[in-house]
Each structure stands twice: as C-alpha cells, then as structure tokens.
Scaffold this motif. Structure first.
Motif, PDB file in Angstrom:
ATOM      1  N   ASP A  96       0.860  -1.188   0.000  1.00 23.20           N
ATOM      2  CA  ASP A  96       0.000   0.000   0.000  1.00 23.20           C
ATOM      3  C   ASP A  96       0.900   1.242   0.000  1.00 23.20           C
ATOM      4  O   ASP A  96       1.638   1.481   0.972  1.00 23.20           O
ATOM      5  CB  ASP A  96      -0.860  -0.062   1.268  1.00 23.20           C
ATOM      6  CG  ASP A  96      -1.785   1.129   1.401  1.00 23.20           C
ATOM      7  OD1 ASP A  96      -1.673   2.073   0.589  1.00 23.20           O
ATOM      8  OD2 ASP A  96      -2.607   1.118   2.333  1.00 23.20           O
ATOM      9  N   THR A 100      10.650   3.768  -1.776  1.00 23.03           N
ATOM     10  CA  THR A 100      11.347   3.440  -0.526  1.00 23.03           C
ATOM     11  C   THR A 100      12.093   2.125  -0.677  1.00 23.03           C
ATOM     12  O   THR A 100      11.668   1.230  -1.407  1.00 23.03           O
ATOM     13  CB  THR A 100      10.364   3.305   0.664  1.00 23.03           C
ATOM     14  OG1 THR A 100       9.388   2.311   0.362  1.00 23.03           O
ATOM     15  CG2 THR A 100       9.688   4.607   1.005  1.00 23.03           C
ATOM     16  N   GLY A 120       5.833  -4.561  13.662  1.00 22.07           N
ATOM     17  CA  GLY A 120       5.935  -3.973  14.994  1.00 22.07           C
ATOM     18  C   GLY A 120       7.179  -3.125  15.180  1.00 22.07           C
ATOM     19  O   GLY A 120       7.456  -2.653  16.284  1.00 22.07           O
ATOM     20  N   LYS A 150       7.945  -0.280  13.444  1.00 22.74           N
ATOM     21  CA  LYS A 150       7.731   1.124  13.051  1.00 22.74           C
ATOM     22  C   LYS A 150       8.102   1.408  11.606  1.00 22.74           C
ATOM     23  O   LYS A 150       8.636   2.463  11.267  1.00 22.74           O
ATOM     24  CB  LYS A 150       8.499   2.081  13.988  1.00 22.74           C
ATOM     25  CG  LYS A 150       8.633   1.612  15.405  1.00 22.74           C
ATOM     26  CD  LYS A 150       7.302   1.275  16.023  1.00 22.74           C
ATOM     27  CE  LYS A 150       7.415   0.866  17.463  1.00 22.74           C
ATOM     28  NZ  LYS A 150       6.145   0.407  18.009  1.00 22.74           N
ATOM     29  N   SER A 151       7.806   0.458  10.744  1.00 26.14           N
ATOM     30  CA  SER A 151       8.098   0.644   9.314  1.00 26.14           C
ATOM     31  C   SER A 151       7.347   1.842   8.752  1.00 26.14           C
ATOM     32  O   SER A 151       7.874   2.573   7.911  1.00 26.14           O
ATOM     33  CB  SER A 151       7.722  -0.619   8.534  1.00 26.14           C
ATOM     34  OG  SER A 151       6.326  -0.841   8.553  1.00 26.14           O
ATOM     35  N   SER A 152       6.113   2.057   9.223  1.00 26.75           N
ATOM     36  CA  SER A 152       5.320   3.159   8.675  1.00 26.75           C
ATOM     37  C   SER A 152       5.930   4.501   9.077  1.00 26.75           C
ATOM     38  O   SER A 152       6.015   5.418   8.254  1.00 26.75           O
ATOM     39  CB  SER A 152       3.864   3.064   9.135  1.00 26.75           C
ATOM     40  OG  SER A 152       3.795   2.916  10.529  1.00 26.75           O
ATOM     41  N   SER A 176      -1.191  -2.221  12.274  1.00 22.49           N
ATOM     42  CA  SER A 176      -1.651  -1.449  13.441  1.00 22.49           C
ATOM     43  C   SER A 176      -3.123  -1.081  13.320  1.00 22.49           C
ATOM     44  O   SER A 176      -3.856  -1.078  14.314  1.00 22.49           O
ATOM     45  CB  SER A 176      -0.830  -0.162  13.585  1.00 22.49           C
ATOM     46  OG  SER A 176       0.516  -0.476  13.760  1.00 22.49           O
ATOM     47  N   THR A 232       2.338  -3.203  17.681  1.00 26.37           N
ATOM     48  CA  THR A 232       1.177  -4.096  17.693  1.00 26.37           C
ATOM     49  C   THR A 232       1.587  -5.498  17.251  1.00 26.37           C
ATOM     50  O   THR A 232       0.757  -6.279  16.782  1.00 26.37           O
ATOM     51  CB  THR A 232       0.061  -3.534  16.791  1.00 26.37           C
ATOM     52  OG1 THR A 232       0.589  -3.285  15.477  1.00 26.37           O
ATOM     53  CG2 THR A 232      -0.493  -2.242  17.359  1.00 26.37           C
TER      54      THR A 232
END
Ligand SMILES: Nc1ncnc2c1ncn2[C@@H]1O[C@H](COP(=O)(O)OP(=O)(O)OP(=O)(O)O)[C@@H](O)[C@H]1O
Ligand SMILES: O=C(O)C1=C[C@@H](O)[C@@H](O)[C@H](O)C1
Length: 284
Positions: free
Chosen positions: A54, A82, A91, A93-95, A180, A244
């Motif tokens: 996405d 990227t 979990g 924090k890739s975003s 998440s 998460t």
C-alpha cells in the motif's frame, strides 16, 4: 528535482493504544526514500521490497511536504520509492520510518532542510489521513526521526521526554504480519492501569523495566503469546512485544542477549541483533 533521505526503525517501550501516552527507541535499521518531483499533477509510490504494498502513506507524505515546504510555483506531482531494512507491519515502526524518510526526501527535492519535529508531525498527519495508525504513532515517529528513546503524548503530538541510550538489542521477527490499523483497541483500553504504570516507569528513566511490564500487558491484550518474553526475562534488562506485534525486542548485555538468541533461534522467523541509534533521520 531530486531528494533523498533515511529514517530509522524503532522498538517499543510503551504502546500508546491504551492511554495515548507512548514510548519507543530508535534502532539501527534504516528506510531510505528517493523523491523526484515534476509537474505531472499526481504522485506515485513504489516499495522496493513489495510491489503490492500500500503506497498511499508515502504518496500522501509527498503531497503534504510539497504543500508545506514548496513555494507557490513548486511543481505538484512526481514519484517516491522506498527501500527498507525495516520489515513492514512487523511492529518495528516501518510506517513511521517510511513517512519520515519521505517527508525529508521531498523537502530535500524542494531545497528545504526542515525542522525535524515539524517534518515528523507532517508524517504523522499523513499516517492519520490514510488510516495506517490508531493514535498517529507520534511516539514511534519521534524516535525514528530524532533517535534515542522518546516518551510522547500522541493526543497532542508533544514530546514529554527524550534520552540518548546505548543498548544492545535482540529482535525476534516472526513471519506473520500485524497491521496497526487492525489492532484490538478495546482490549488495549482494558490494560490502561498497566499502561499508566509503564508511563511512570519510563518517565522515571526506568525504560527496561517499563518495557517488560508493557510486554506482558500488551501481549495479553493483543493476543500474542508472552512465552518468548518470559523465557528471555532471566537473561535481559528488558523485553517486550514491539508495537502491535508480532516482533519481540529485548535489551541487555551481550552474554544475556546471546543466551536469548539461542532460545529464540528455535522459533520460526528471524532472530537478529542490532543496537540503538541516537542520531535519527537525515537528508542525504
Ligand atoms: N517501506 C515502506 N514504504 C512505504 N510504505 C510503508 C513502508 N513500510 C510501511 N509502510 C506503510 O505502513 C503500513 C504498515 O503500517 P503499520 O503501522 O501496520 O506497520 P508498522 O509501522 O511496521 O507497525 P507498528 O506500528 O506496530 O510498529 C503499510 O501498509 C504501508 O502503507
Ligand atoms: O498506530 C498507533 O497509534 C500505534 C501503533 C504501535 O506502533 C504502538 O506501539 C504505538 O504506540 C501506537
């Protein structure tokens, strides 16, 4: 107009899904973003590791960065790509890393060198706009952008505390993925008294103990086995489910982490060593 930047992945001290207060620490895993701006009128994104990923988050980051850091004549449109060492939706924090790197790369393409917290808040806004977060995840985003460990209020996007830390880190990343946006927020609300205790420990600089309490509470609330953390506890300073899930992160001394690595190597997925980082994101 070309820009390039990198930002860091992170591990969790306190999950913010209960109370809005969260805490995270930056690790030595990087996401790089390359932005090319043109006047095509649309922004298209690409994720090197996953053609089906996405891309709305990184596209929205470019749009917001052009609005904020571009002058009136700035071109609107372009591409963003990227490349990441941070596994997606694991979990870690890739975003946040992708958003921070993209905002800085777009600013770089415009010839700007923005204030890091301002750029971080823009990435958080993009994450809220496209719905990949529950609270905005300013805790994760600030650790990824500033480096070190941060404690934040995710309702107001304010940093409550930041410290530089030098820890060895062990990470277990199972093959499954956990987004998440799909997390069970009601179950997390049930462990709010534990989250308040974790926040008190973190604000008292007792980060490792805070992590361990967080891990027990949020593994239970989010339906992950506490077993990997429990088997690590005699050997490490702190261990927790990260974000998460599903990754679990431990901090401690070399010999303790070696022992836990032997235990976690028995599990499917990947167990890997890293360190904390205090330098944060940068334009390159
Ligand atoms: N490398 C990347 N490039 C572009 N977008 C990314 C990248 N990594 C993550 N994203 C975006 O973030 C979404 C995943 O966000 P999510 O919060 O579920 O994962 P996470 O940040 O790794 O997890 P957590 O918050 O538990 O640490 C993806 O669907 C994608 O939209
Ligand atoms: O989406 C969110 O708001 C969050 C996700 C996880 O990374 C949590 O660890 C973080 O505290 C908040």
């Amino acid at each position: 107009m070309h820009g390039h930047a990198v930002a860091l992945g992170a591990g969790t001290v306190l999950n913010a899904l209960s109370t809005g207060t969260g805490s995270a620490f930056a690790i030595d895993a990087e996401t790089a973003a390359t932005v090319e701006l043109d006047d095509s009128g649309t922004v298209t994104g690409e994720v090197a590791e996953d053609v089906d990923a996405d891309t709305r988050l990184i596209e929205r980051c470019v749009e917001l960065a052009v609005e904020r850091y571009g002058d009136d004549g700035a071109p609107f449109g372009g591409s963003v790509r990227t490349e990441s060492d941070v596994p997606m939706a694991a979990g870690l924090k890739s975003s946040s890393a992708a958003a921070n790197a993209t905002v800085l790369a777009a600013a770089d393409a415009l010839g700007a060198d923005p204030d890091r917290l301002d750029a971080c808040r823009l990435g958080v806004r993009a994450a809220r706009d496209v719905g990949v977060t529950v609270t905005g995840a300013f805790d994760d985003a600030s650790a990824s952008m500033l480096g070190g460990v941060t404690v934040t209020d995710n309702d107001t996007d304010e940093v409550l505390a930041r410290d530089e830390v030098t820890w060895d880190v062990l990470v277990w990343t199972p093959d499954e993925r956990a987004y998440s946006a799909d997390a069970d927020v009601e179950q997390c609300a049930n462990v709010a008294p534990m989250a308040e205790l974790v926040a008190d420990l973190a604000l008292d600089d007792r980060y490792a103990e805070a992590m361990t309490v967080n891990g027990l509470a949020f593994s239970a609330a989010l339906g992950f086995s506490p077993r990997p953390a429990v088997e690590a506890m005699p050997h490490v300073a702190g261990v927790s489910l990260s974000g998460t899930g599903p990754s679990v992160v431990a901090v401690g001394d070399d010999s303790g982490l070696d022992r836990v690595q032997e235990l976690w190597d028995e599990r499917s997925g990947r167990t890997w060593r890293t360190t904390t980082r205090n330098d944060g994101a940068r334009i390159q």
